[in-house]
Design a protein around this motif. Structure first.
Motif, mmCIF file in Angstrom:
data_model
loop_
_atom_site.group_PDB
_atom_site.id
_atom_site.type_symbol
_atom_site.label_atom_id
_atom_site.label_comp_id
_atom_site.label_asym_id
_atom_site.label_seq_id
_atom_site.Cartn_x
_atom_site.Cartn_y
_atom_site.Cartn_z
ATOM 1 N N PHE A 128 -16.988 6.648 47.781
ATOM 2 C CA PHE A 128 -16.162 7.256 48.829
ATOM 3 C C PHE A 128 -17.008 8.055 49.804
ATOM 4 C CE2 PHE A 128 -13.936 11.106 50.277
ATOM 5 C CZ PHE A 128 -12.925 10.535 51.040
ATOM 6 N N TRP A 129 -17.869 8.918 49.286
ATOM 7 C CA TRP A 129 -18.666 9.764 50.180
ATOM 8 C C TRP A 129 -19.723 8.958 50.920
ATOM 9 C CZ3 TRP A 129 -16.884 14.092 51.804
ATOM 10 C CH2 TRP A 129 -15.988 14.817 51.001
ATOM 11 N N ALA A 130 -20.233 7.912 50.296
ATOM 12 C CA ALA A 130 -21.157 7.034 51.020
ATOM 13 C C ALA A 130 -20.434 6.317 52.157
ATOM 14 C CB ALA A 130 -21.774 6.018 50.058
ATOM 15 N N ALA A 131 -19.186 5.902 51.914
ATOM 16 C CA ALA A 131 -18.412 5.224 52.956
ATOM 17 C C ALA A 131 -18.031 6.184 54.078
ATOM 18 C CB ALA A 131 -17.156 4.599 52.344
ATOM 19 N N VAL A 132 -17.662 7.418 53.721
ATOM 20 C CA VAL A 132 -17.275 8.418 54.732
ATOM 21 C C VAL A 132 -18.408 8.660 55.722
ATOM 22 C CG1 VAL A 132 -16.800 10.889 55.029
ATOM 23 C CG2 VAL A 132 -15.507 9.560 53.358
ATOM 24 N N ILE A 133 -19.634 8.610 55.233
ATOM 25 C CA ILE A 133 -20.785 8.835 56.111
ATOM 26 C C ILE A 133 -21.214 7.555 56.814
ATOM 27 C CG2 ILE A 133 -23.225 9.531 56.165
ATOM 28 C CD1 ILE A 133 -22.610 11.358 53.779
ATOM 29 N N SER A 134 -21.306 6.451 56.076
ATOM 30 C CA SER A 134 -21.933 5.243 56.611
ATOM 31 C C SER A 134 -21.049 4.496 57.612
ATOM 32 C CB SER A 134 -22.315 4.295 55.463
ATOM 33 O OG SER A 134 -21.174 3.900 54.724
ATOM 34 N N VAL A 135 -19.745 4.405 57.382
ATOM 35 C CA VAL A 135 -18.886 3.606 58.271
ATOM 36 C C VAL A 135 -18.808 4.206 59.675
ATOM 37 C CG1 VAL A 135 -16.554 2.732 58.645
ATOM 38 C CG2 VAL A 135 -17.575 2.601 56.371
ATOM 39 N N PRO A 136 -18.415 5.489 59.844
ATOM 40 C CA PRO A 136 -18.407 6.028 61.217
ATOM 41 C C PRO A 136 -19.784 6.025 61.870
ATOM 42 C CG PRO A 136 -17.221 7.477 59.697
ATOM 43 C CD PRO A 136 -17.966 6.491 58.863
ATOM 44 N N LEU A 137 -20.828 6.316 61.070
ATOM 45 C CA LEU A 137 -22.182 6.334 61.629
ATOM 46 C C LEU A 137 -22.602 4.942 62.082
ATOM 47 C CD1 LEU A 137 -24.654 8.062 62.212
ATOM 48 C CD2 LEU A 137 -25.457 7.613 59.892
ATOM 49 N N ALA A 138 -22.265 3.914 61.303
ATOM 50 C CA ALA A 138 -22.625 2.546 61.678
ATOM 51 C C ALA A 138 -21.918 2.130 62.971
ATOM 52 C CB ALA A 138 -22.263 1.583 60.550
ATOM 53 N N ILE A 139 -20.640 2.461 63.098
ATOM 54 C CA ILE A 139 -19.896 2.112 64.312
ATOM 55 C C ILE A 139 -20.448 2.874 65.516
ATOM 56 C CG2 ILE A 139 -17.637 2.250 65.432
ATOM 57 C CD1 ILE A 139 -16.382 1.738 62.688
ATOM 58 N N LEU A 140 -20.748 4.160 65.332
ATOM 59 C CA LEU A 140 -21.298 4.953 66.435
ATOM 60 C C LEU A 140 -22.660 4.419 66.866
ATOM 61 C CD1 LEU A 140 -21.173 7.402 68.294
ATOM 62 C CD2 LEU A 140 -22.180 8.764 66.442
#
Length: 318
Positions: free
Chosen positions: A106-118
């Motif tokens: 969960f915490w890896a996804a919270v960081i990686s998904v928005p960062l990847a899109i940005l």
């Protein structure tokens, strides 16, 4: 029945069929594992009579088909079986382990998904300029290095040299949220670096493909800011491939964390699986394998359904 609902029903049916076939492969794969679980339980000094009695008690003498049917029937009733080496209920043991793995994912996804899109949007905005080249170079480097190597590098510099976070990611229910986040900080860093590159590059490629469309040129001719053109017009129309790659990486965060959990001694599903593979505890290996397969299939099925719903030609065939 509309074409979209029909396609969704087909995806769900195919997912269930695939899970059934995977259960057969998992069961057959555990049958051909080397070693003898009875020998591993009783030790090398066990007598042939004791080994024969234990195999009979464990049901190892039953035909393979009978054991598979019994195993599948138990799963339908919510019974994953009992660990042969410890006698613990597998469902109870997996419950806490699965919650730990989901916490990490969960915490890896919270960081990686928005960062990847940005980062993907930024790379498109500055295409072929230094920000795009820098982002591409860093992400390619991170995806090229094995995850266990990234883990040991981060552990050495951040955990050993700088001592910012503990090198061993041990968590328990008595810890506060802040203490848990501190404990999983380095595994989250590694997982973020591993999945970030793939999601960012797919976001960049999907948006660049849409940027060639005529309506993008129209939006630019209206005088809209280039970033707003990308965010408001190009990004929504490239959601389908982005969702697919995000879901695939979410599945990896749950299913592919075995190496990371072993490196950081994290008490999750991956560590639980590795511990019992070495003991040849077949019921535990079967249960973990089926759960991992189910998570992967479900997330891929969700990605397919979102892709269908985000395609206007399928929602409105006329």
């Amino acid at each position: 029945m509309s074409p979209a609902i029909k396609l969704i029903a087909q995806r769900i049916a195919l997912g269930l069929l695939l899970l059934f076939l995977v259960s057969i492969l998992i069961f057959v794969g555990t049958l051909i594992l080397p070693g003898d679980v009875a020998q591993s339980i009783l030790g090398q000094s066990a007598t042939p009579e004791a080994l024969a009695n234990l195999r009979r008690d464990l049901g190892l003498n039953d035909p393979a088909f009978t054991r598979y049917i019994n195993w599948l029937t138990g799963i339908f009733h919510g019974d994953l079986g009992t660990a042969l080496t410890s006698g613990q209920d597998i469902a109870t043991a997996i419950g806490s382990r699965m919650s730990n793995t989901l916490f990490l994912a969960f915490w890896a996804a919270v960081i990686s998904v928005p960062l990847a899109i940005l980062l993907g949007l930024t790379a498109v905005r500055y295409k072929d300029r230094w920000p795009d080249k820098l982002i591409s170079a860093v992400t390619l480097a991170s995806i090229s290095v094995p995850e266990f190597m990234i883990g040991y590098i981060i552990m050495y510099f951040i955990g050993v040299k700088l001592r910012w976070f503990p090198s061993v990611a041990m968590i328990n229910d008595s810890m506060s949220l802040g203490e848990k986040l501190s404990a999983v900080a380095m595994p989250v860093m590694v997982l973020t670096l591993v999945v970030l590159a793939h999601m960012m590059r797919m976001t960049r490629a999907a948006i660049l493909n849409v940027m060639q469309s005529p309506y993008i040129e129209t939006a630019e001719l209206k005088g809209l800011n280039s970033f707003m053109v990308i965010f408001r017009h190009a990004f929504p129309n490239s959601v389908a491939p982005i969702v697919n790659v995000v879901m695939l990486n979410m599945a990896y965060l749950v299913v592919g964390v075995v190496v990371i959990e072993v490196v950081f001694t994290y008490p999750g599903m991956g560590q639980y699986l590795v511990d019992h593979v070495s003991k040849r505890d077949v019921p535990v290996v079967q249960a973990c394998g089926l759960i991992f397969a189910a998570v992967y299939i479900v997330l891929n099925m969700v990605a397919d359904i979102v892709s269908i719903l985000s395609n206007p030609r399928l929602r409105h065939p006329k």
